[in-house]
Write a protein that holds these residues in place. Structure first.
Motif, PDB file in Angstrom:
ATOM      1  N   ASP A 180     -22.393 -22.602  37.506  1.00 11.49           N
ATOM      2  CA  ASP A 180     -23.085 -21.757  36.648  1.00 11.49           C
ATOM      3  C   ASP A 180     -23.739 -20.681  37.629  1.00 11.49           C
ATOM      4  OD1 ASP A 180     -25.289 -22.876  37.746  1.00 11.49           O
ATOM      5  OD2 ASP A 180     -25.424 -24.242  35.832  1.00 11.49           O
ATOM      6  N   VAL A 181     -24.394 -19.872  36.903  1.00 11.93           N
ATOM      7  CA  VAL A 181     -24.668 -18.458  37.599  1.00 11.93           C
ATOM      8  C   VAL A 181     -26.085 -19.040  38.628  1.00 11.93           C
ATOM      9  CG1 VAL A 181     -26.213 -16.407  37.415  1.00 11.93           C
ATOM     10  CG2 VAL A 181     -24.311 -16.876  35.793  1.00 11.93           C
ATOM     11  N   GLU A 182     -26.625 -20.059  38.221  1.00 11.76           N
ATOM     12  CA  GLU A 182     -27.797 -20.663  38.851  1.00 11.76           C
ATOM     13  C   GLU A 182     -27.432 -21.182  40.191  1.00 11.76           C
ATOM     14  OE1 GLU A 182     -31.329 -21.300  40.630  1.00 11.76           O
ATOM     15  OE2 GLU A 182     -30.976 -19.946  38.698  1.00 11.76           O
ATOM     16  N   GLU A 183     -26.382 -21.869  40.109  1.00  9.87           N
ATOM     17  CA  GLU A 183     -25.619 -22.359  41.240  1.00  9.87           C
ATOM     18  C   GLU A 183     -25.339 -21.361  42.344  1.00  9.87           C
ATOM     19  OE1 GLU A 183     -23.190 -25.997  41.239  1.00  9.87           O
ATOM     20  OE2 GLU A 183     -23.753 -26.161  39.380  1.00  9.87           O
ATOM     21  N   VAL A 184     -24.574 -20.221  41.828  1.00  6.75           N
ATOM     22  CA  VAL A 184     -24.317 -19.112  42.426  1.00  6.75           C
ATOM     23  C   VAL A 184     -25.498 -18.782  43.189  1.00  6.75           C
ATOM     24  CG1 VAL A 184     -23.217 -16.758  42.388  1.00  6.75           C
ATOM     25  CG2 VAL A 184     -22.009 -18.568  41.112  1.00  6.75           C
ATOM     26  N   ARG A 185     -26.534 -18.355  42.385  1.00  2.00           N
ATOM     27  CA  ARG A 185     -27.545 -17.907  43.031  1.00  2.00           C
ATOM     28  C   ARG A 185     -28.214 -18.907  44.204  1.00  2.00           C
ATOM     29  NH1 ARG A 185     -30.451 -16.974  37.529  1.00  2.00           N
ATOM     30  NH2 ARG A 185     -30.299 -14.789  37.345  1.00  2.00           N
ATOM     31  N   ARG A 186     -28.508 -19.994  44.029  1.00  2.00           N
ATOM     32  CA  ARG A 186     -28.883 -20.997  44.924  1.00  2.00           C
ATOM     33  C   ARG A 186     -28.068 -20.951  46.351  1.00  2.00           C
ATOM     34  NH1 ARG A 186     -30.002 -24.554  40.721  1.00  2.00           N
ATOM     35  NH2 ARG A 186     -27.711 -25.716  41.023  1.00  2.00           N
ATOM     36  N   THR A 187     -26.571 -20.876  46.070  1.00  2.00           N
ATOM     37  CA  THR A 187     -25.664 -20.892  47.281  1.00  2.00           C
ATOM     38  C   THR A 187     -25.990 -19.435  47.990  1.00  2.00           C
ATOM     39  OG1 THR A 187     -24.059 -22.388  46.087  1.00  2.00           O
ATOM     40  CG2 THR A 187     -23.354 -20.943  47.847  1.00  2.00           C
ATOM     41  N   LEU A 188     -26.140 -18.490  47.330  1.00  2.00           N
ATOM     42  CA  LEU A 188     -26.201 -17.225  48.113  1.00  2.00           C
ATOM     43  C   LEU A 188     -27.495 -17.273  48.873  1.00  2.00           C
ATOM     44  CD1 LEU A 188     -25.163 -14.781  45.172  1.00  2.00           C
ATOM     45  CD2 LEU A 188     -23.897 -14.958  47.414  1.00  2.00           C
ATOM     46  N   ALA A 189     -28.504 -17.866  48.248  1.00  2.00           N
ATOM     47  CA  ALA A 189     -29.818 -17.915  49.000  1.00  2.00           C
ATOM     48  C   ALA A 189     -29.802 -18.663  50.217  1.00  2.00           C
ATOM     49  CB  ALA A 189     -30.915 -18.393  48.058  1.00  2.00           C
ATOM     50  N   SER A 190     -29.011 -19.748  50.018  1.00  2.00           N
ATOM     51  CA  SER A 190     -28.827 -20.960  51.096  1.00  2.00           C
ATOM     52  C   SER A 190     -27.950 -20.144  52.168  1.00  2.00           C
ATOM     53  CB  SER A 190     -28.099 -22.046  50.700  1.00  2.00           C
ATOM     54  OG  SER A 190     -26.805 -22.249  50.300  1.00  2.00           O
ATOM     55  N   GLU A 191     -27.340 -19.255  51.738  1.00  3.47           N
ATOM     56  CA  GLU A 191     -26.219 -18.696  52.830  1.00  3.47           C
ATOM     57  C   GLU A 191     -27.050 -17.366  53.538  1.00  3.47           C
ATOM     58  OE1 GLU A 191     -22.530 -17.364  50.953  1.00  3.47           O
ATOM     59  OE2 GLU A 191     -21.840 -19.468  50.866  1.00  3.47           O
ATOM     60  N   GLY A 192     -28.193 -17.058  53.017  1.00  3.25           N
ATOM     61  CA  GLY A 192     -29.195 -16.318  53.672  1.00  3.25           C
ATOM     62  C   GLY A 192     -29.135 -14.731  53.256  1.00  3.25           C
ATOM     63  N   TYR A 193     -28.406 -14.819  52.070  1.00  4.84           N
ATOM     64  CA  TYR A 193     -28.464 -13.489  51.119  1.00  4.84           C
ATOM     65  C   TYR A 193     -29.836 -12.922  50.853  1.00  4.84           C
ATOM     66  CZ  TYR A 193     -23.364 -12.936  51.525  1.00  4.84           C
ATOM     67  OH  TYR A 193     -22.156 -13.100  52.016  1.00  4.84           O
ATOM     68  N   SER A 194     -30.407 -11.783  50.787  1.00  4.54           N
ATOM     69  CA  SER A 194     -31.510 -11.438  50.519  1.00  4.54           C
ATOM     70  C   SER A 194     -31.440 -10.711  49.136  1.00  4.54           C
ATOM     71  CB  SER A 194     -32.365 -10.452  51.195  1.00  4.54           C
ATOM     72  OG  SER A 194     -31.493  -9.530  51.780  1.00  4.54           O
ATOM     73  N   GLY A 195     -32.491 -10.664  48.056  1.00  3.63           N
ATOM     74  CA  GLY A 195     -32.294  -9.680  46.984  1.00  3.63           C
ATOM     75  C   GLY A 195     -31.281 -10.439  45.760  1.00  3.63           C
ATOM     76  N   VAL A 196     -31.280 -11.911  46.082  1.00  4.00           N
ATOM     77  CA  VAL A 196     -30.246 -12.291  45.085  1.00  4.00           C
ATOM     78  C   VAL A 196     -30.827 -12.205  43.744  1.00  4.00           C
ATOM     79  CG1 VAL A 196     -29.028 -14.553  44.393  1.00  4.00           C
ATOM     80  CG2 VAL A 196     -29.271 -13.981  46.794  1.00  4.00           C
ATOM     81  N   GLU A 197     -31.980 -12.309  43.557  1.00 12.00           N
ATOM     82  CA  GLU A 197     -32.573 -12.425  42.104  1.00 12.00           C
ATOM     83  C   GLU A 197     -32.152 -10.840  41.504  1.00 12.00           C
ATOM     84  OE1 GLU A 197     -33.538 -14.894  40.028  1.00 12.00           O
ATOM     85  OE2 GLU A 197     -33.369 -16.104  41.770  1.00 12.00           O
ATOM     86  N   GLN A 198     -32.667 -10.012  42.333  1.00 11.01           N
ATOM     87  CA  GLN A 198     -32.383  -8.467  41.839  1.00 11.01           C
ATOM     88  C   GLN A 198     -30.923  -8.294  41.488  1.00 11.01           C
ATOM     89  OE1 GLN A 198     -34.105  -9.466  44.364  1.00 11.01           O
ATOM     90  NE2 GLN A 198     -36.241  -8.635  44.031  1.00 11.01           N
TER      91      GLN A 198
END
Length: 59
Positions: free
Chosen positions: A22-40
């Motif tokens: 789901d989108v939440e797992e995509v968000r968490r993965t992006l954040a764990s990979e160091g991407y910034s501004g994921v929420e936006q």
């Protein structure tokens, strides 16, 4: 020098090719990979809808 993918490019790659369900797992993965501004980047309704549709084609 290797250029890093944009947040949205990586989000759709995860939706297509990873175990994210789901989108939440995509968000968490992006954040764990160091991407910034994921929420936006993933805040828009149409982006979330497209990511959900991409995940659905894989499941």
């Amino acid at each position: 020098m290797v250029q890093r993918k944009s947040t949205l490019e990586r989000a759709f790659e995860l939706a297509r090719e990873s175990g994210c369900r789901d989108v939440e797992e995509v968000r968490r993965t992006l954040a764990s990979e160091g991407y910034s501004g994921v929420e936006q980047h993933l805040a828009g309704h149409s982006i979330r809808k497209q990511i959900r549709a991409t995940i659905a084609t894989r499941l």
